[in-house]
Scaffold this active site. Structure first.
Site: not given
Length: 267
Positions: A37, A90, A145, A158, A162, A191
């Site tokens: 990360d 991820n 996504s 985005y 995806k 989520i």
């Protein structure tokens, strides 16, 4: 316990949200986990928390926009645990102030999201696959996504990035399946990660609830358990698939909720 016993997993974007849930569940199910990360302090804190519970985990700084950093994370995983058998790509970014409609979006933001959201998946896989081949196989899991399958008034970059991740997943699965390397993706709907809870007003959450088939929102563990399944041998005959984990938000004609409400009003 033990669903991924003996697996070695690198989880990118693993210090919070979906990545953290996945890292925790993988470790608790027997995998040795590296949390990669940009927030290295957060990653170290979470890895130490897992260690204190008796699980095997460590952390490394990961800048998903930098090829050398991705390569270093993969090599760190191999050097620490001897191999890599699971890669969870991820990391994903979005920016509602710059990623707008096609006419008005910031083109630099388009390039940034394509680099971080899409190229990082390519590079993580590129660096991990040779080690998986030596290990006799592995599982690559990508976060796409529902924005890959349904359009929006904004977030053009985005959604496009995806959608490309979903298709790249199939290419990786096709090209390396004979090496016993599987590649699947998970497509989350809304989520309730900490970021979502902190940034989405209740009115916005209510709109999503209106169109969900289920009467609740998703939690990070709903994706985390999907990742454990895709990392485990339970899914050994699955590859090139995108699992949509979205509460039934996209399964019906979008007018159904309004029709149902109208029908109730006529009673």
């Amino acid at each position: 316990m033990g669903r991924v016993e003996g697996k070695v997993a690198l989880v990118t974007g693993g210090a919070s949200g979906i990545g953290l849930s996945s890292a925790q569940l993988l470790a608790k199910e027997g995998a040795k986990v590296v949390i990669g990360d940009f927030n290295i302090e957060g990653a170290k804190k979470e890895a130490e928390a897992l260690q204190q519970q008796g699980f095997e985990a460590t952390a490394i700084f990961l800048d998903a926009g930098n090829a050398d950093s991705i390569k270093e994370a993969v090599e760190f995983t191999v050097n620490t645990y001897g191999t890599i058998t699971t890669l969870f790509n991820n990391v994903g970014l979005t920016n509602l102030r710059k990623d707008l409609d096609v006419v008005n979006m910031d083109l630099d933001e388009w390039d940034r999201l394509m680099n971080v959201n899409l190229k990082s998946v390519l590079l993580g896989s590129r660096f991990a696959i040779p080690y998986m081949q030596k290990a006799g196989g592995g599982s690559i899991i990508n976060t796409t996504s529902m924005a890959a399958f349904a359009s929006d008034a904004v977030r053009s970059a985005y959604g496009a990035s995806k959608a490309a991740v979903a298709q790249l997943t199939k290419y990786i699965a096709t090209q390396y399946g004979k090496d016993k390397i599987r590649c699947n993706a998970v497509a989350p709907g809304l989520i309730l990660t900490p970021a979502a809870k902190n940034n989405m007003p209740q009115g916005m959450l209510d709109i999503f609830s209106k169109y969900n088939a289920l009467p609740y929102h998703g939690e990070p563990n709903d994706i985390g358990y999907t990742v454990v399944f895709l990392a485990s041998d339970e899914s050994k005959f699955m590859t090139g698939q995108v699992l949509q984990v979205e509460g039934g938000h996209y399964i019906a004609n979008p007018s159904i909720a309004d029709v149902q409400a109208w029908t109730e009003q006529q009673k």
